[in-house]
Scaffold this motif. Structure first.
Motif, PDB file in Angstrom:
ATOM      1  N   LEU A 238     -18.050  12.414   8.730  1.00 28.57           N
ATOM      2  CA  LEU A 238     -18.153  11.415   7.663  1.00 28.57           C
ATOM      3  C   LEU A 238     -17.443  10.149   8.135  1.00 28.57           C
ATOM      4  CD1 LEU A 238     -17.226  13.736   4.650  1.00 28.57           C
ATOM      5  CD2 LEU A 238     -19.521  13.193   5.530  1.00 28.57           C
ATOM      6  N   ALA A 239     -18.203   9.085   8.306  1.00 26.68           N
ATOM      7  CA  ALA A 239     -17.625   7.829   8.815  1.00 26.68           C
ATOM      8  C   ALA A 239     -18.175   6.674   7.989  1.00 26.68           C
ATOM      9  CB  ALA A 239     -17.946   7.661  10.294  1.00 26.68           C
ATOM     10  N   VAL A 240     -18.010   6.819   6.678  1.00 27.67           N
ATOM     11  CA  VAL A 240     -18.642   5.842   5.773  1.00 27.67           C
ATOM     12  C   VAL A 240     -17.669   4.766   5.305  1.00 27.67           C
ATOM     13  CG1 VAL A 240     -20.389   7.468   5.003  1.00 27.67           C
ATOM     14  CG2 VAL A 240     -18.216   7.307   3.752  1.00 27.67           C
ATOM     15  N   GLY A 241     -16.490   4.751   5.894  1.00 26.02           N
ATOM     16  CA  GLY A 241     -15.560   3.672   5.532  1.00 26.02           C
ATOM     17  C   GLY A 241     -14.179   4.199   5.262  1.00 26.02           C
ATOM     18  N   ILE A 242     -13.244   3.300   5.090  1.00 29.78           N
ATOM     19  CA  ILE A 242     -11.858   3.678   4.814  1.00 29.78           C
ATOM     20  C   ILE A 242     -11.326   2.840   3.659  1.00 29.78           C
ATOM     21  CG2 ILE A 242     -11.389   4.431   7.178  1.00 29.78           C
ATOM     22  CD1 ILE A 242      -9.948   1.777   7.645  1.00 29.78           C
ATOM     23  N   ARG A 243     -10.234   3.295   3.086  1.00 27.99           N
ATOM     24  CA  ARG A 243      -9.562   2.585   1.992  1.00 27.99           C
ATOM     25  C   ARG A 243      -8.067   2.549   2.278  1.00 27.99           C
ATOM     26  NH1 ARG A 243     -13.711   1.208   1.265  1.00 27.99           N
ATOM     27  NH2 ARG A 243     -15.099   1.190  -0.510  1.00 27.99           N
ATOM     28  N   PRO A 244      -7.387   1.492   1.904  1.00 30.11           N
ATOM     29  CA  PRO A 244      -5.939   1.423   2.150  1.00 30.11           C
ATOM     30  C   PRO A 244      -5.184   2.420   1.259  1.00 30.11           C
ATOM     31  CG  PRO A 244      -6.682  -0.479   0.853  1.00 30.11           C
ATOM     32  CD  PRO A 244      -7.913   0.260   1.266  1.00 30.11           C
ATOM     33  N   ASN A 245      -4.151   3.002   1.826  1.00 37.95           N
ATOM     34  CA  ASN A 245      -3.313   3.961   1.087  1.00 37.95           C
ATOM     35  C   ASN A 245      -2.252   3.214   0.289  1.00 37.95           C
ATOM     36  OD1 ASN A 245      -4.531   6.374   2.010  1.00 37.95           O
ATOM     37  ND2 ASN A 245      -3.427   6.186   3.962  1.00 37.95           N
ATOM     38  N   THR A 246      -2.627   2.758  -0.881  1.00 41.40           N
ATOM     39  CA  THR A 246      -1.744   1.883  -1.649  1.00 41.40           C
ATOM     40  C   THR A 246      -1.028   2.582  -2.801  1.00 41.40           C
ATOM     41  OG1 THR A 246      -3.652   1.283  -2.974  1.00 41.40           O
ATOM     42  CG2 THR A 246      -3.095  -0.197  -1.163  1.00 41.40           C
ATOM     43  N   ALA A 247      -1.252   3.891  -2.954  1.00 37.18           N
ATOM     44  CA  ALA A 247      -0.703   4.579  -4.131  1.00 37.18           C
ATOM     45  C   ALA A 247       0.814   4.401  -4.231  1.00 37.18           C
ATOM     46  CB  ALA A 247      -1.067   6.062  -4.091  1.00 37.18           C
ATOM     47  N   LEU A 248       1.508   4.628  -3.136  1.00 40.02           N
ATOM     48  CA  LEU A 248       2.972   4.519  -3.133  1.00 40.02           C
ATOM     49  C   LEU A 248       3.396   3.091  -3.488  1.00 40.02           C
ATOM     50  CD1 LEU A 248       5.496   6.283  -2.380  1.00 40.02           C
ATOM     51  CD2 LEU A 248       5.399   5.159  -0.144  1.00 40.02           C
ATOM     52  N   ALA A 249       2.732   2.127  -2.868  1.00 36.63           N
ATOM     53  CA  ALA A 249       3.047   0.722  -3.123  1.00 36.63           C
ATOM     54  C   ALA A 249       2.847   0.388  -4.602  1.00 36.63           C
ATOM     55  CB  ALA A 249       2.159  -0.170  -2.248  1.00 36.63           C
ATOM     56  N   GLN A 250       1.701   0.807  -5.132  1.00 39.31           N
ATOM     57  CA  GLN A 250       1.413   0.504  -6.538  1.00 39.31           C
ATOM     58  C   GLN A 250       2.427   1.145  -7.478  1.00 39.31           C
ATOM     59  OE1 GLN A 250      -2.933   1.506  -5.933  1.00 39.31           O
ATOM     60  NE2 GLN A 250      -3.109   0.051  -7.635  1.00 39.31           N
ATOM     61  N   ALA A 251       2.771   2.383  -7.167  1.00 36.84           N
ATOM     62  CA  ALA A 251       3.712   3.099  -8.029  1.00 36.84           C
ATOM     63  C   ALA A 251       5.069   2.402  -8.080  1.00 36.84           C
ATOM     64  CB  ALA A 251       3.873   4.541  -7.540  1.00 36.84           C
ATOM     65  N   MET A 252       5.463   1.756  -7.004  1.00 41.83           N
ATOM     66  CA  MET A 252       6.779   1.100  -6.984  1.00 41.83           C
ATOM     67  C   MET A 252       6.718  -0.359  -7.398  1.00 41.83           C
ATOM     68  SD  MET A 252       7.589   0.780  -2.891  1.00 41.83           S
ATOM     69  CE  MET A 252       8.910  -0.428  -2.989  1.00 41.83           C
ATOM     70  N   GLY A 253       5.523  -0.841  -7.720  1.00 45.22           N
ATOM     71  CA  GLY A 253       5.424  -2.204  -8.234  1.00 45.22           C
ATOM     72  C   GLY A 253       5.085  -3.255  -7.203  1.00 45.22           C
ATOM     73  N   VAL A 254       4.632  -2.836  -6.025  1.00 42.15           N
ATOM     74  CA  VAL A 254       4.203  -3.797  -5.008  1.00 42.15           C
ATOM     75  C   VAL A 254       2.793  -4.284  -5.369  1.00 42.15           C
ATOM     76  CG1 VAL A 254       3.473  -4.016  -2.595  1.00 42.15           C
ATOM     77  CG2 VAL A 254       5.651  -2.917  -3.149  1.00 42.15           C
TER      78      VAL A 254
END
Lengths: 442, 442
Positions: A238-254
């Motif tokens: 499966l090579a249909v794209g990637i997404r940034p791993n922002t969960a941690l950032a979002q949770a801390m208010g970034v």
């Protein structure tokens, strides 16, 4: 002592940690990386799969031990699961010992990278279905390849295309499935056509404009159901794209930017004091579009990291941004693009036009030269260069770097035409193909 | 009908004639060329000598017949011996029929090229001693090579070095004699050292800091007497430099510039109305030095000619100038330079410094990569880029074009460091060697 914690140690994170420590040796630097490896060249994974790089570990630029010698503490298989920004405390899960602990920081670099998208299709949870992102992914696929004869790759972007080559080199049957109407759909159709030709010349079956509807199998994948028929396969990538791993950032208010990746300034600072972002999780500024842009590539990640590390070490440094340059190899063909495709430029509202020429990568009489294609995308009227592509044999395509340099300078086709580019028969026709293309612009 | 006469039909002249006719089909265009060939790639002669290009005629881009079909009248073996500018009349000597005649012109392009210097040494008139400039020279040397075993080359510039490779490929013994202290003396010693290493690794005997004092022989050359000993040789190539063929221009009142070549403006016009100059006989503007500069190279000649042809055809065109970019192949090594060497920059009064790094032309783990050397010459304080060199395996050295583009833009090392240059493991380390070099600048 100031304590810097770097979350994620692959490219952006590893660079940030190393550079920060070099710049300010008094800094305490700790890296937490959830996978088993730090500082590796993920871009090399297709060449590990093909066998051209025999040992997976060869991809590692710097081992945890080497980091330690430089005074950087590295913890692999350690996942940062929560950050309390107020108290400057983070919670870490140690996968090895399956325990959770807390650590403190004064400065933080978020380099959590990106993850492969898994399409929401029935059957993706079966055995024999992979994504390629981490060293562990590489090892798993390599092992699975031994029993595989027929392979299917979903997605004809860089990863899909590079892996198609790797699988063909191993003698596997390869069917490449792309939902859009062409391989490398981010490029213009005239560039994709060259790629398609090369793929087919090397026995890759290319299905475009095809939607996968399910992954068939009974626990172990047997093939891909599509709206154009069934593709049998023992191994599916499966090579249909990637997404940034922002969960941690979002949770801390970034704050995230308009692209969905972390917003940063030229010093890789986020909206939170003392918190930086680097690598595939962070945005860059696009210097042609003059707005934030997400370009999750290895060289960009390293620049992010180095900039963040310098700034943390109180050295003057800025990352000005990107123009969207990329290069990859598809069998004998090097495909390099920079700036905007014509399609993208028109969508952005530019009065854009394009020319594309075929020349050669040496003098007409010199033996062993190859075709070289140059495409220029420019703004009508002003002649401002907006983008381009160079497609040809291996390093001949490095000419893309000239177009990239011109994009950085907001140069015109006229500026390109004026360049003193170096000529000798083994390297170029007397008119460099870049100049031949520029001459076509009226 | 306006009549354009082009004097000399190799590179600048051939380009001017073809472009003028294309731009203004109503123009009468006549080319007089004293040798037997027009429109050929003289830069390919070393590869004809080596046998890589089997037929001399392959170097011809456009035959006289092809010119005629395009409406351009071409006379080879016709030498223009005098121009009466007042009356717009020229005198032509037809070498074939050994007769002199007159022709008239409204517009004139002087593209008389350059000639090899013959050092004033005793014995140069003997058999077995050659210069390499014209197709006829190439044919003569090729024939002479059959009986030659030991060769000596005087002069270690581009031609001397390329021919050294050609002779070695044919299994000849080659001694390269250079009066200065290094091969490729126009480059900095650190670049020359790489060239010397490559030459010696391929069996070329390199004598530097050596003055030839005589060519010994009794009618047929037997060797070169030098202040460091005798070099036996059956065949001697004189490659100690070239000079512009300005006699005709001077006789008719065309002004030369400070370099000794014909002075022109950006439209390739000389001081005389209706008289243009193009190719190796004409100066260019050096955009780093900001003054006239003589850069007798094939690509420059073609640009001169095309510009002159456009202007004659009343199309807007300018030749802005050069930054002094050159590339050549010495065995497996591509040597590319642009702008000023450190030595030249210091001599020009710049507060110049240089860095030079060794990197590789692919990722550290990618198989089959080669060393790649990058040198940057820059101005202290401002960081303005003044020149550079890229030395490595074949097309990896095309990175020189990026430095050239920056020189055109008066860019800085900081600008270089900011470039988005494209990365993939087969093409580059994650930090492009250009960026690695830029990082070394403090």
């Amino acid at each position: 002592m100031r304590r810097l914690v770097v979350v994620g140690g692959v490219a952006g994170g590893a660079s940030a940690a190393a550079k920060a420590k070099r710049t300010d040796p008094g800094l305490e630097v700790v890296v937490y990386e959830k996978s088993g490896y730090v500082s590796y060249g993920a871009c090399g994974l297709p060449y590990f799969l093909s066998g051209e790089i025999p040992r997976l570990e060869a991809l590692v630029a710097r081992t945890p031990e080497e980091f330690r010698k430089q005074g950087v503490e590295v913890h692999t298989r350690h996942e940062v699961v929560d950050v309390n920004y107020e108290d400057r405390v983070l919670t870490v899960f140690d996968h090895e010992n399956r325990r959770t602990f807390q650590d403190r920081f004064d400065l933080l670099v978020l380099a959590t990278g990106a993850r492969p998208l898994v399409p929401s299709l029935p059957g993706t949870e079966q055995e024999g279905i992979y994504t390629l992102r981490s060293m562990e992914d590489g090892a798993r696929i390599k092992e699975a390849l031994e029993g595989a004869r027929r392979t299917a790759i979903l997605g004809a972007g860089y990863i899909g295309l590079e892996v198609a080559e790797a699988f063909r080199k191993l003698g596997k049957e390869v069917t490449l499935l792309e939902a859009k109407d062409r391989p490398l759909p981010q490029a213009d159709p005239e560039v994709s056509a060259l790629v398609k030709q090369e793929l087919e010349a090397h026995g890759v079956e290319v299905w475009t404009g095809v939607r996968a509807t399910a992954l068939r199998g009974a626990g172990r994948v047997e093939g891909v159901e599509t709206d154009a028929g069934f593709v049998p396969a023992d191994l599916v990538l499966l090579a249909v794209g990637i997404r940034p791993n922002t969960a941690l950032a979002q949770a801390m208010g970034v704050a995230l930017g308009p692209t969905g990746a972390i917003a940063t300034d030229e010093r890789m600072r986020t909206n939170l004091e003392g918190v930086f972002a680097a690598g595939d999780v962070a945005e860059s500024r696009h210097l042609v579009l003059e707005r934030p842009y997400w370009l999750p590539l290895g060289d960009v990640a390293n620049k992010h990291g180095r900039t963040a590390g310098s700034v943390i070490g109180k050295e003057e440094a800025r990352f000005r941004g990107v123009v969207g340059t990329a290069i990859f190899k598809a069998f004998g063909l090097a495909v390099a693009t920079t700036g905007l495709s014509l399609e993208a430029a028109l969508k952005e509202g530019f009065r854009a036009k394009a020319v594309q020429i075929q020349s050669r990568d040496g003098a007409h009489y010199y033996p062993g030269t190859h075709p070289l294609h140059v495409r220029l995308v420019y703004e009508e009227g002003t002649g401002r260069l907006l983008g381009g592509a160079v497609v040809g044999h291996m390093n001949a395509a490095l000419r893309i770097k000239v177009l990239a340099a011109l994009l950085h300078q907001k140069g015109t086709v006229e500026d390109l035409l004026a360049l003193d580019l170096a000529y000798a028969p083994p390297f170029s026709p007397v008119w460099d193909p870049l100049l031949v293309a520029a001459q076509q612009v009226k």
